[in-house]
Design a protein around this motif. Structure first.
Motif, PDB file in Angstrom:
ATOM      1  N   UNK A 122       0.839  -1.203   0.000  1.00  0.00           N
ATOM      2  CA  UNK A 122       0.000   0.000   0.000  1.00  0.00           C
ATOM      3  C   UNK A 122       0.872   1.251   0.000  1.00  0.00           C
ATOM      4  N   UNK A 123       1.928   1.239   0.809  1.00  0.00           N
ATOM      5  CA  UNK A 123       2.843   2.390   0.849  1.00  0.00           C
ATOM      6  C   UNK A 123       3.518   2.606  -0.506  1.00  0.00           C
ATOM      7  N   UNK A 124       3.896   1.523  -1.145  1.00  0.00           N
ATOM      8  CA  UNK A 124       4.555   1.625  -2.457  1.00  0.00           C
ATOM      9  C   UNK A 124       3.608   2.203  -3.509  1.00  0.00           C
ATOM     10  N   UNK A 125       2.362   1.761  -3.483  1.00  0.00           N
ATOM     11  CA  UNK A 125       1.375   2.278  -4.440  1.00  0.00           C
ATOM     12  C   UNK A 125       1.080   3.742  -4.154  1.00  0.00           C
ATOM     13  N   UNK A 126       1.004   4.100  -2.877  1.00  0.00           N
ATOM     14  CA  UNK A 126       0.800   5.503  -2.532  1.00  0.00           C
ATOM     15  C   UNK A 126       1.968   6.355  -3.023  1.00  0.00           C
ATOM     16  N   UNK A 127       3.184   5.830  -2.910  1.00  0.00           N
ATOM     17  CA  UNK A 127       4.354   6.542  -3.420  1.00  0.00           C
ATOM     18  C   UNK A 127       4.308   6.712  -4.928  1.00  0.00           C
ATOM     19  N   UNK A 128       3.847   5.662  -5.624  1.00  0.00           N
ATOM     20  CA  UNK A 128       3.711   5.769  -7.081  1.00  0.00           C
ATOM     21  C   UNK A 128       2.710   6.851  -7.450  1.00  0.00           C
ATOM     22  N   UNK A 129       1.600   6.910  -6.720  1.00  0.00           N
ATOM     23  CA  UNK A 129       0.592   7.922  -7.000  1.00  0.00           C
ATOM     24  C   UNK A 129       1.106   9.324  -6.693  1.00  0.00           C
ATOM     25  N   UNK A 130       1.846   9.455  -5.598  1.00  0.00           N
ATOM     26  CA  UNK A 130       2.418  10.761  -5.256  1.00  0.00           C
ATOM     27  C   UNK A 130       3.431  11.214  -6.308  1.00  0.00           C
ATOM     28  N   UNK A 131       4.256  10.272  -6.788  1.00  0.00           N
ATOM     29  CA  UNK A 131       5.244  10.607  -7.810  1.00  0.00           C
ATOM     30  C   UNK A 131       4.557  11.029  -9.106  1.00  0.00           C
ATOM     31  N   UNK A 132       3.520  10.302  -9.499  1.00  0.00           N
ATOM     32  CA  UNK A 132       2.797  10.640 -10.722  1.00  0.00           C
ATOM     33  C   UNK A 132       2.137  12.005 -10.590  1.00  0.00           C
ATOM     34  N   UNK A 133       1.577  12.271  -9.434  1.00  0.00           N
ATOM     35  CA  UNK A 133       0.939  13.575  -9.203  1.00  0.00           C
ATOM     36  C   UNK A 133       1.964  14.707  -9.242  1.00  0.00           C
ATOM     37  N   UNK A 134       3.125  14.476  -8.642  1.00  0.00           N
ATOM     38  CA  UNK A 134       4.175  15.501  -8.645  1.00  0.00           C
ATOM     39  C   UNK A 134       4.675  15.766 -10.062  1.00  0.00           C
ATOM     40  N   UNK A 135       4.835  14.704 -10.855  1.00  0.00           N
ATOM     41  CA  UNK A 135       5.264  14.890 -12.243  1.00  0.00           C
ATOM     42  C   UNK A 135       4.208  15.651 -13.044  1.00  0.00           C
ATOM     43  N   UNK A 136       2.949  15.320 -12.822  1.00  0.00           N
ATOM     44  CA  UNK A 136       1.873  16.003 -13.541  1.00  0.00           C
ATOM     45  C   UNK A 136       1.837  17.481 -13.166  1.00  0.00           C
ATOM     46  N   UNK A 137       2.007  17.775 -11.895  1.00  0.00           N
ATOM     47  CA  UNK A 137       2.007  19.173 -11.463  1.00  0.00           C
ATOM     48  C   UNK A 137       3.210  19.923 -12.026  1.00  0.00           C
TER      49      UNK A 137
END
Length: 111
Positions: A49-64
């Motif tokens: 779950x932590x790894x998936x949350x990190x993937x989502x945070x990274x994708x969001x940061x790249x999009x921003x």
């Protein structure tokens, strides 16, 4: 989504499964407590779950960063990271659904 990405996710899931099976066998062979395999499963689930949350945070940061006009961020990389995070989240949701279904079936068994 390409078949290569799907194969990569499947390979990661198989590696996690092998690691979980290896961890459970190691504790039972060493004469560990009966609660040890459950703790290993819990930590495996939390790490996933932590790894998936990190993937989502990274994708969001790249999009921003891309939306903010950062020239170092490529649109294709943003889209790939967003798709990877989405696929991982969907896989996690399916695993959760299967676990809940198994739990429900066990609870409905007559003793």
């Amino acid at each position: 989504m390409s078949s290569m990405q799907i194969q990569q996710v499947l390979a990661e899931m198989r590696a996690l499964q092998a690691r979980a099976a290896g961890g459970a066998n190691d504790t039972s062979a060493a004469g560990g407590a009966s609660g040890a395999p459950g703790a290993d499963f819990a930590s495996l689930l939390k790490n996933s779950v932590d790894r998936i949350a990190g993937m989502q945070n990274q994708a969001s940061a790249l999009a921003q960063a891309y939306e903010g006009g950062d020239k170092n961020v490529d649109l294709t990389k943003v889209m790939l990271e967003v798709q990877k995070a989405d696929l991982a989240f969907r896989a996690m949701t399916q695993v959760r659904n299967k676990l809940l279904d198994a739990y429900t079936q066990v609870m409905n068994m007559s003793v």
